[in-house]
Motif scaffolding. Structure first.
Motif, PDB file in Angstrom:
ATOM      1  N   ILE A   1      13.256   5.611  -4.048  1.00 51.44           N
ATOM      2  CA  ILE A   1      14.485   5.648  -4.836  1.00 51.44           C
ATOM      3  C   ILE A   1      14.102   5.405  -6.288  1.00 51.44           C
ATOM      4  CG2 ILE A   1      16.801   4.688  -5.132  1.00 51.44           C
ATOM      5  CD1 ILE A   1      16.200   5.937  -2.324  1.00 51.44           C
ATOM      6  N   VAL A   2      14.548   6.292  -7.156  1.00 49.35           N
ATOM      7  CA  VAL A   2      14.260   6.196  -8.580  1.00 49.35           C
ATOM      8  C   VAL A   2      15.591   6.011  -9.292  1.00 49.35           C
ATOM      9  CG1 VAL A   2      13.242   7.361 -10.563  1.00 49.35           C
ATOM     10  CG2 VAL A   2      12.291   7.746  -8.286  1.00 49.35           C
ATOM     11  N   ARG A   3      15.719   4.907 -10.040  1.00 52.31           N
ATOM     12  CA  ARG A   3      16.957   4.615 -10.776  1.00 52.31           C
ATOM     13  C   ARG A   3      16.648   4.514 -12.256  1.00 52.31           C
ATOM     14  NH1 ARG A   3      18.071   0.675  -6.393  1.00 52.31           N
ATOM     15  NH2 ARG A   3      19.513   1.734  -5.026  1.00 52.31           N
TER      16      ARG A   3
ATOM     17  N   GLU B   1      11.977   1.903  -5.935  1.00 52.02           N
ATOM     18  CA  GLU B   1      11.929   1.079  -4.729  1.00 52.02           C
ATOM     19  C   GLU B   1      11.805   1.960  -3.502  1.00 52.02           C
ATOM     20  OE1 GLU B   1      15.475  -1.050  -3.478  1.00 52.02           O
ATOM     21  OE2 GLU B   1      16.703   0.375  -4.573  1.00 52.02           O
ATOM     22  N   LEU B   2      11.236   1.392  -2.459  1.00 52.51           N
ATOM     23  CA  LEU B   2      11.144   2.080  -1.180  1.00 52.51           C
ATOM     24  C   LEU B   2      12.386   1.783  -0.361  1.00 52.51           C
ATOM     25  CD1 LEU B   2       7.443   1.302  -0.218  1.00 52.51           C
ATOM     26  CD2 LEU B   2       8.359   3.483  -1.028  1.00 52.51           C
ATOM     27  N   ALA B   3      12.817   2.779   0.401  1.00 59.29           N
ATOM     28  CA  ALA B   3      13.975   2.609   1.274  1.00 59.29           C
ATOM     29  C   ALA B   3      13.768   3.484   2.504  1.00 59.29           C
ATOM     30  CB  ALA B   3      15.250   3.013   0.542  1.00 59.29           C
ATOM     31  N   ILE B   4      14.643   3.313   3.467  1.00 52.98           N
ATOM     32  CA  ILE B   4      14.623   4.154   4.659  1.00 52.98           C
ATOM     33  C   ILE B   4      15.897   4.979   4.647  1.00 52.98           C
ATOM     34  CG2 ILE B   4      14.628   4.192   7.174  1.00 52.98           C
ATOM     35  CD1 ILE B   4      13.063   1.554   7.100  1.00 52.98           C
TER      36      ILE B   4
ATOM     37  N   GLU C   1       0.827  -1.207   0.000  1.00 53.59           N
ATOM     38  CA  GLU C   1       0.000   0.000   0.000  1.00 53.59           C
ATOM     39  C   GLU C   1       0.864   1.260   0.000  1.00 53.59           C
ATOM     40  OE1 GLU C   1      -4.002  -0.824   2.430  1.00 53.59           O
ATOM     41  OE2 GLU C   1      -2.180  -1.152   3.626  1.00 53.59           O
ATOM     42  N   LEU C   2       2.005   1.166   0.639  1.00 53.54           N
ATOM     43  CA  LEU C   2       2.895   2.310   0.780  1.00 53.54           C
ATOM     44  C   LEU C   2       3.483   2.740  -0.562  1.00 53.54           C
ATOM     45  CD1 LEU C   2       4.234   4.173   2.846  1.00 53.54           C
ATOM     46  CD2 LEU C   2       5.978   2.429   3.197  1.00 53.54           C
ATOM     47  N   GLY C   3       3.941   1.787  -1.358  1.00 54.33           N
ATOM     48  CA  GLY C   3       4.539   2.099  -2.654  1.00 54.33           C
ATOM     49  C   GLY C   3       3.590   2.854  -3.571  1.00 54.33           C
TER      50      GLY C   3
END
Length: 117
Positions: A100-102, A89-92, A66-68
């Motif tokens: 994070i966007v690559r 991707e999600l990160a802390i 749900e977070l993404g």
């Protein structure tokens, strides 16, 4: 090949705004008494958020499923550019959740053809 990486870090306030549709989908109102939002990596190695309330009610846990989508939709709503072909991707980062966007650009081919040398 060149790899571009960008971190979009969400403050607690901005993350709460991004999560409003998720919370409303669970029947919670937008004015819930939030004390803190904390980020953690769950047992599956995925990023999750825990929202603790000032009224002592049970914390609300939002997992990466749900977070993404919530943070992606929030970025789109805010006009933050997210290239379609990028890996997300999600990160802390510190105490906050980050998207994070690559993006891979260029090629591994040399600019000079072998026949031109």
């Amino acid at each position: 090949m060149i790899l571009e990486s960008r971190s979009i870090i969400f403050s607690d306030e901005e993350l709460f705004v991004a999560l409003r549709p998720v919370l409303e989908g669970r029947g919670l109102t937008a004015d819930i008494p939030v004390r803190t939002i904390s980020a953690r990596v769950n047992a599956d190695g995925e990023v999750a958020a825990t929202i603790e309330m000032t009224d002592g009610s049970e914390p609300v846990i939002v997992d990466s499923g749900e977070l993404g989508p919530a943070v992606l939709n929030h970025c789109i709503d805010q006009g933050i550019p997210l290239p379609r072909g990028s890996y997300k991707e999600l990160a802390i980062r510190g105490d906050h959740i980050a998207l994070i966007v690559r993006l891979e650009t260029g090629s591994i081919q040399p600019d000079i053809d072998q026949d031109e040398e």
